[in-house]
Design a protein around this motif. Structure first.
Motif, PDB file in Angstrom:
ATOM      1  N   THR A 268       0.865  -1.183   0.099  1.00  0.00           N
ATOM      2  CA  THR A 268      -0.088   0.183  -0.046  1.00  0.00           C
ATOM      3  C   THR A 268       0.938   1.371  -0.157  1.00  0.00           C
ATOM      4  OG1 THR A 268      -0.215  -0.195   2.512  1.00  0.00           O
ATOM      5  CG2 THR A 268      -1.761  -1.149   1.248  1.00  0.00           C
ATOM      6  N   ALA A 269       0.280   2.420  -0.485  1.00  0.00           N
ATOM      7  CA  ALA A 269       0.730   3.556  -0.445  1.00  0.00           C
ATOM      8  C   ALA A 269       0.300   4.408   0.795  1.00  0.00           C
ATOM      9  CB  ALA A 269       0.559   4.443  -1.553  1.00  0.00           C
ATOM     10  N   LEU A 278      -1.903   8.227   6.282  1.00  0.00           N
ATOM     11  CA  LEU A 278      -3.234   7.622   5.579  1.00  0.00           C
ATOM     12  C   LEU A 278      -2.772   7.254   4.551  1.00  0.00           C
ATOM     13  CD1 LEU A 278      -5.502  11.318   5.728  1.00  0.00           C
ATOM     14  CD2 LEU A 278      -5.450   9.088   7.263  1.00  0.00           C
ATOM     15  N   GLU A 279      -3.659   5.894   4.093  1.00  0.00           N
ATOM     16  CA  GLU A 279      -3.446   5.140   2.946  1.00  0.00           C
ATOM     17  C   GLU A 279      -3.952   5.922   1.674  1.00  0.00           C
ATOM     18  OE1 GLU A 279      -4.571   1.123   0.896  1.00  0.00           O
ATOM     19  OE2 GLU A 279      -5.213   1.295   2.905  1.00  0.00           O
ATOM     20  N   LEU A 280      -2.948   6.274   0.670  1.00  0.00           N
ATOM     21  CA  LEU A 280      -3.493   6.751  -0.582  1.00  0.00           C
ATOM     22  C   LEU A 280      -4.010   5.483  -1.537  1.00  0.00           C
ATOM     23  CD1 LEU A 280      -0.268   8.871  -1.484  1.00  0.00           C
ATOM     24  CD2 LEU A 280      -2.606   9.711  -1.143  1.00  0.00           C
ATOM     25  N   ALA A 294      -0.244   2.954  -4.800  1.00  0.00           N
ATOM     26  CA  ALA A 294       0.841   2.035  -4.927  1.00  0.00           C
ATOM     27  C   ALA A 294       1.535   2.295  -6.196  1.00  0.00           C
ATOM     28  CB  ALA A 294       0.507   0.826  -4.282  1.00  0.00           C
ATOM     29  N   ASP A 295       0.617   1.951  -7.372  1.00  0.00           N
ATOM     30  CA  ASP A 295       1.222   2.063  -8.573  1.00  0.00           C
ATOM     31  C   ASP A 295       1.898   3.476  -9.116  1.00  0.00           C
ATOM     32  OD1 ASP A 295       0.450  -0.622  -9.144  1.00  0.00           O
ATOM     33  OD2 ASP A 295      -1.299  -0.057 -10.366  1.00  0.00           O
ATOM     34  N   ARG A 300       7.167   6.413  -9.526  1.00  0.00           N
ATOM     35  CA  ARG A 300       8.108   7.322  -9.191  1.00  0.00           C
ATOM     36  C   ARG A 300       9.434   6.533  -8.265  1.00  0.00           C
ATOM     37  NH1 ARG A 300       6.140  12.562  -9.461  1.00  0.00           N
ATOM     38  NH2 ARG A 300       7.423  13.149  -7.840  1.00  0.00           N
ATOM     39  N   GLY A 301       9.479   5.432  -8.263  1.00  0.00           N
ATOM     40  CA  GLY A 301      10.783   5.133  -7.638  1.00  0.00           C
ATOM     41  C   GLY A 301      10.479   4.828  -6.109  1.00  0.00           C
TER      42      GLY A 301
END
Length: 312
Positions: A268-269, A278-280, A294-295, A300-301
């Motif tokens: 997760t991002a 917070l989760e993106l 996440a993608d 973006r590295g």
């Protein structure tokens, strides 16, 4: 009763449909068709489309000017009803129907008078809201109330979801109000308490301040979703910024990180705030399609840096 109905967005459609089942809606007043979508296709308002499906004549008017006033008056309505029409009703039109005009408003008046009551209540972190049906007077949303009903705000609800819920609830209250006016049992009570106001949101209101606490960031995200849309500015190596739409956010159990810093936590991002991360869940970079957070970070590295403070 013979009713003229004024409304424009989807939130007004349940009220129109409910009134058409219970009374005689002789015409619908709505804003003019406007270009929509990437291809800018001229599209009628949701209320205009619903009226056409119901076989009700439609009067398109962006302002209730002299021509609109003459057209509505000629229909000889007993009552006029407005739900999120998007324009002001002034004299002599205000007094033209024998029973005047009533308005369905998506708050517990006098709280949140104005154009964005649902959005502002969510931004403020309220847990309770509701609907009010009141008589229009020259002062904004200040008329006496005939029906009012509370509603709990569901956990995590966005402005779009909450407005849909209140639109259905409000349609029932509106029909009950019209029924009472028709049979002479309606009682209008003056609004009680100091008013608060809910002006229309601008694009800048969707900028998230990532130095605020996680609950405050989520509250603003909920209040500006789907319109005008939440966003933050991501910085490149040169410190230049690009706006990224934040389409879906949620609480995260990740370890605290610096406000505005985004990274991958497992699959997760997450992004740091002034308290917990917070989760993106879903983002949309400028000029691109929506994608998972996440993608986006993988492209973006694995990390990104947002301006932590709100920026339009």
């Amino acid at each position: 009763m013979r009713i003229v109905f004024a409304g424009s967005p989807a939130a007004a459609v349940p009220s129109l449909e409910a009134l058409a089942r219970a009374h005689e809606v002789v015409a619908v007043v709505t804003r003019a068709a406007s270009p929509q979508g990437r291809k800018r296709i001229l599209t009628p308002t949701p209320v205009a489309a619903a009226a056409a499906a119901l076989g009700i004549p439609v009067l398109e008017a962006n302002r209730l000017d002299a021509d609109a006033t003459a057209a509505i008056t000629a229909l000889a309505p007993e009552l006029a009803v407005v739900v999120a029409y998007g324009g002001l009703v002034r004299e002599p039109l205000l007094s033209a129907p024998p029973h005047g005009w009533i308005n369905l408003h998506f708050s517990l008046l006098p709280d949140y008078r104005g154009a964005a009551p649902v959005q502002r209540a969510l931004i403020d972190g309220r847990g309770i809201t509701g609907v009010s049906v009141f008589r229009l007077v020259p002062e904004l949303d200040a008329g006496p109330v005939v029906r009012m009903r509370e509603a709990a705000i569901p956990e995590g609800a966005t402005a779009g979801a909450l407005l849909e819920q209140l639109a259905a609830l409000g349609a029932d209250e509106l029909v009950a109000a019209v029924d009472a006016i028709a049979d002479g049992t309606a009682t209008f009570e003056p609004q009680s308490g100091a008013p608060t106001f809910a002006p229309k949101l601008a694009l800048a209101d969707g900028a998230l301040d990532l130095t605020a606490t996680a609950p405050a960031v989520l509250a603003r995200w909920r209040g500006v979703t789907p319109e005008p849309g939440a966003h933050a500015t991501v910085l490149d190596e040169r410190g230049e910024g690009e706006r990224v739409k934040l389409l879906a956010l949620a609480r995260s159990g990740a370890e605290p990180i610096e406000p505005g810093h985004a990274l991958l936590a497992g699959r997760t991002a997450v992004v740091g705030t002034g308290s917990a991360p917070l989760e993106l869940i879903e983002v949309q970079p400028a000029g691109k399609r929506p994608m998972s957070g996440a993608d986006w970070l993988r492209g973006r590295g694995g990390s990104a840096t947002f301006e932590p403070g709100a920026a339009a």
